[in-house]
Design an enzyme around this catalytic site. Structure first.
Site, PDB file in Angstrom:
ATOM      1  N   LYS A   6      39.916  28.937 -10.736  1.00  0.00           N
ATOM      2  CA  LYS A   6      40.593  30.236 -10.551  1.00  0.00           C
ATOM      3  C   LYS A   6      41.578  30.203  -9.400  1.00  0.00           C
ATOM      4  O   LYS A   6      41.493  29.364  -8.490  1.00  0.00           O
ATOM      5  CB  LYS A   6      39.567  31.354 -10.327  1.00  0.00           C
ATOM      6  CG  LYS A   6      38.598  31.150  -9.143  1.00  0.00           C
ATOM      7  CD  LYS A   6      39.139  31.530  -7.788  1.00  0.00           C
ATOM      8  CE  LYS A   6      38.189  31.180  -6.654  1.00  0.00           C
ATOM      9  NZ  LYS A   6      38.803  31.277  -5.327  1.00  0.00           N
ATOM     10  N   PRO A  92      40.017  20.675  -8.272  1.00  0.00           N
ATOM     11  CA  PRO A  92      39.874  19.976  -6.985  1.00  0.00           C
ATOM     12  C   PRO A  92      38.611  20.395  -6.229  1.00  0.00           C
ATOM     13  O   PRO A  92      38.256  21.576  -6.233  1.00  0.00           O
ATOM     14  CB  PRO A  92      41.120  20.412  -6.200  1.00  0.00           C
ATOM     15  CG  PRO A  92      42.062  20.974  -7.202  1.00  0.00           C
ATOM     16  CD  PRO A  92      41.287  21.415  -8.388  1.00  0.00           C
ATOM     17  N   ALA A  94      36.409  21.371  -3.097  1.00  0.00           N
ATOM     18  CA  ALA A  94      36.693  22.087  -1.835  1.00  0.00           C
ATOM     19  C   ALA A  94      38.165  22.460  -1.730  1.00  0.00           C
ATOM     20  O   ALA A  94      38.786  22.353  -0.681  1.00  0.00           O
ATOM     21  CB  ALA A  94      36.264  21.243  -0.616  1.00  0.00           C
ATOM     22  N   GLY A  96      39.450  25.557  -2.927  1.00  0.00           N
ATOM     23  CA  GLY A  96      39.696  27.005  -2.963  1.00  0.00           C
ATOM     24  C   GLY A  96      39.924  27.527  -4.369  1.00  0.00           C
ATOM     25  O   GLY A  96      40.437  28.619  -4.567  1.00  0.00           O
ATOM     26  N   MET A  97      39.526  26.721  -5.371  1.00  0.00           N
ATOM     27  CA  MET A  97      39.732  27.142  -6.762  1.00  0.00           C
ATOM     28  C   MET A  97      38.429  27.383  -7.520  1.00  0.00           C
ATOM     29  O   MET A  97      38.432  27.524  -8.752  1.00  0.00           O
ATOM     30  CB  MET A  97      40.591  26.116  -7.495  1.00  0.00           C
ATOM     31  CG  MET A  97      42.021  26.093  -6.980  1.00  0.00           C
ATOM     32  SD  MET A  97      43.091  25.199  -8.082  1.00  0.00           S
ATOM     33  CE  MET A  97      42.984  26.189  -9.574  1.00  0.00           C
ATOM     34  N   GLY A 100      33.091  24.417  -7.942  1.00  0.00           N
ATOM     35  CA  GLY A 100      31.620  24.395  -7.894  1.00  0.00           C
ATOM     36  C   GLY A 100      31.032  25.608  -8.594  1.00  0.00           C
ATOM     37  O   GLY A 100      30.009  25.513  -9.285  1.00  0.00           O
ATOM     38  N   SER A 101      31.702  26.740  -8.456  1.00  0.00           N
ATOM     39  CA  SER A 101      31.250  27.961  -9.121  1.00  0.00           C
ATOM     40  C   SER A 101      31.396  27.821 -10.640  1.00  0.00           C
ATOM     41  O   SER A 101      30.544  28.293 -11.399  1.00  0.00           O
ATOM     42  CB  SER A 101      32.048  29.167  -8.638  1.00  0.00           C
ATOM     43  OG  SER A 101      31.889  29.332  -7.247  1.00  0.00           O
ATOM     44  N   ALA A 102      32.478  27.174 -11.064  1.00  0.00           N
ATOM     45  CA  ALA A 102      32.682  26.933 -12.500  1.00  0.00           C
ATOM     46  C   ALA A 102      31.573  26.022 -13.042  1.00  0.00           C
ATOM     47  O   ALA A 102      31.060  26.246 -14.145  1.00  0.00           O
ATOM     48  CB  ALA A 102      34.055  26.307 -12.740  1.00  0.00           C
ATOM     49  N   ASP A 134      31.595  33.656  -6.419  1.00  0.00           N
ATOM     50  CA  ASP A 134      32.629  33.375  -7.421  1.00  0.00           C
ATOM     51  C   ASP A 134      32.050  32.999  -8.787  1.00  0.00           C
ATOM     52  O   ASP A 134      32.803  32.824  -9.745  1.00  0.00           O
ATOM     53  CB  ASP A 134      33.513  32.206  -6.958  1.00  0.00           C
ATOM     54  CG  ASP A 134      34.421  32.596  -5.803  1.00  0.00           C
ATOM     55  OD1 ASP A 134      34.599  33.807  -5.564  1.00  0.00           O
ATOM     56  OD2 ASP A 134      34.943  31.676  -5.145  1.00  0.00           O
TER      57      ASP A 134
END
Ligand code: C5P
Length: 299
Positions: A6, A92, A94, A96-97, A100-102, A134
Site C-alpha cells: 500500500k 520492499p 521495511a 513503508g508499504m 509484512g502486514s500483507a 495495517d
C-alpha cells in the site's frame, strides 16, 4: 494467496496514546506490488521467505507477522493442525508499504481456507486488527480511509486507475523509530513537523480527487506527517523527492514511514518516462498502479 502493498496517499498523525499507537487520519491505496503466500498442510508451523526484493532482514521465527497470524487463527478456532508458509515477497522490506502486514493478511485468508475455519470477513477482520494497524487494510484492499490506529476502515470511492512510480531504498527504516522521531520533532517545536493538535481529518478535496479519478487534483493535496521525520533520518530522500518532480511526476511523497517514495504520475506513459529517468539517476524505480483488490486466492 496474494495480498498487495500500500501507499498512504494521506497520512495525518495525531497524539500518541497509552498503548504506544498514534491516532491517524489516513487514506490507503493498495497498489500492484504483491506478496504471494503459499500455505501447505503441516504438523507444525514453519516458514520460508524468498522474493524479488532483499529478504535478508525478514525474520522467520515468531517475530514474523505471517507466522503469528497463522498461530493466532489456529488458537482462536481451536485448530490442531499446523501449516507451512512459503512467502514470495514483491513489496520492499521495511519500506513503508505494509509488506509484512500483507503477509499476515494473506496468511489469515490462506489458513482459513486450508483449515476450513470459515471465519468470514468479520472474523478475519477482528484477527487482523489484533495483528497490526495495517493488516485490516491489506485484507480489504482498494482505496480506504483509515482512522483510529489506521485500522477503522471506510472504503473510499476511487474512479479509474492512478499510476505511481516507486523509488526504493537499499536500507529500510523502522516504523516505531520514525513515529518516535516525529514526536520528538513536535516536542521541540521543530518547524518541520506539523502541530499534533491540529484537526485530524482527511481533506474533502483529496476524497473528491480520488472519486473523480483525477491525478492532477490529487497531487497537490497528498500529505504525509511522517515525511519530515523520515527525511531527517535519511536526507537523501529529499533529493530523490525533488528529482522525481523535476523529471515529470505530478508530486511525490514518502510512503508511510518510508523510505520508499511514491511519485504520482499523470498516466501510464508519464509514469514509464519518470521510471526511466529515475533509473537513469542510478535509483531502483518501479511503475505500479492502484487501486487493486485485497488478499485473494491466487490459484
Ligand atoms: O501495528 P504495526 O505493527 O504495523 O505498527 C508498528 C509500529 O508503528 C507500532 O509499534 C507503533 O510504534 C507505530 N504506530 C503508531 N501508530 C499507529 C500505527 C503504528 O505509533 N497508528
Amino acid at each position: 494467496m496474494r495480498a498487495p502493498g500500500k501507499i498512504n496517499v494521506y497520512l495525518g498523525v495525531g497524539a500518541q496514546h497509552d498503548d504506544g499507537y498514534h491516532t491517524l487520519a489516513t487514506v490507503f491505496q493498495a497498489v500492484s506490488l504483491y506478496e504471494d503466500v503459499y500455505a501447505t498442510p503441516s504438523d507444525g508451523f514453519s516458514l520460508e521467505v524468498s522474493g524479488s526484493v532483499d529478504v535478508s532482514d525478514v525474520p522467520t521465527d515468531d517475530r514474523n507477522l505471517a507466522l503469528r497470524a497463522a498461530k493466532l487463527l489456529a488458537q482462536t478456532a481451536d485448530v490442531t493442525e499446523g501449516v507451512h508458509l512459503d512467502i514470495r515477497k514483491g513489496v520492499p522490506v521495511a519500506g513503508g508499504m505494509g509488506g509484512g502486514s500483507a503477509d499476515a493478511a494473506a496468511a489469515l485468508v490462506a489458513c482459513d481456507a486450508l483449515w476450513g475455519t470459515d471465519l468470514g470477513p468479520r472474523g478475519l477482520h477482528d484477527l487482523a486488527v489484533r495483528l497490526g494497524a495495517d493488516v485490516p487494510f491489506a485484507l480489504h484492499g482498494g482505496t480506504a480511509v483509515g482512522t483510529g490506529r489506521g485500522d477503522l476502515l471506510t472504503p473510499a470511492l476511487a474512479r479509474g486507475r492512478f499510476d505511481w512510480v516507486l523509488v526504493l531504498s537499499d536500507q529500510g527504516l523502522s516504523t516505531p523509530a520514525i513515529y518516535g522521531r516525529l514526536d520528538e520533532l513536535r516536542i521541540h517545536g521543530d518547524a518541520l513537523a506539523d502541530d499534533a493538535t491540529a484537526v485530524l481529518e482527511v481533506p474533502v478535496a483529496l476524497l473528491q480527487a480520488l472519486r473523480a479519478g483525477n491525478a492532477g487534483e490529487l497531487a497537490p493535496v497528498m500529505m504525509n506527517d511522517l515525511e519530515s521525520a523520515a527525511v531527517l533520518d535519511r536526507p537523501d530522500l529529499e533529493r530523490a523527492l525533488a528529482d522525481g518532480v523535476q523529471r515529470g511526476a505530478l508530486a511525490g511523497l514518502v510512503s508511510g514511514s518510508g523510505p520508499t517514495i511514491a511519485f504520482l504520475c499523470a498516466g501510464p506513459e508519464a509514469a514509464r518516462a519518470v521510471q526511466e529517468e529515475m533509473r537513469a539517476t542510478g535509483r531502483e524505480a518501479l511503475h505500479v498502479h492502484g487501486p487493486v483488490p485485497g488478499a485473494r486466492l491466487l490459484v
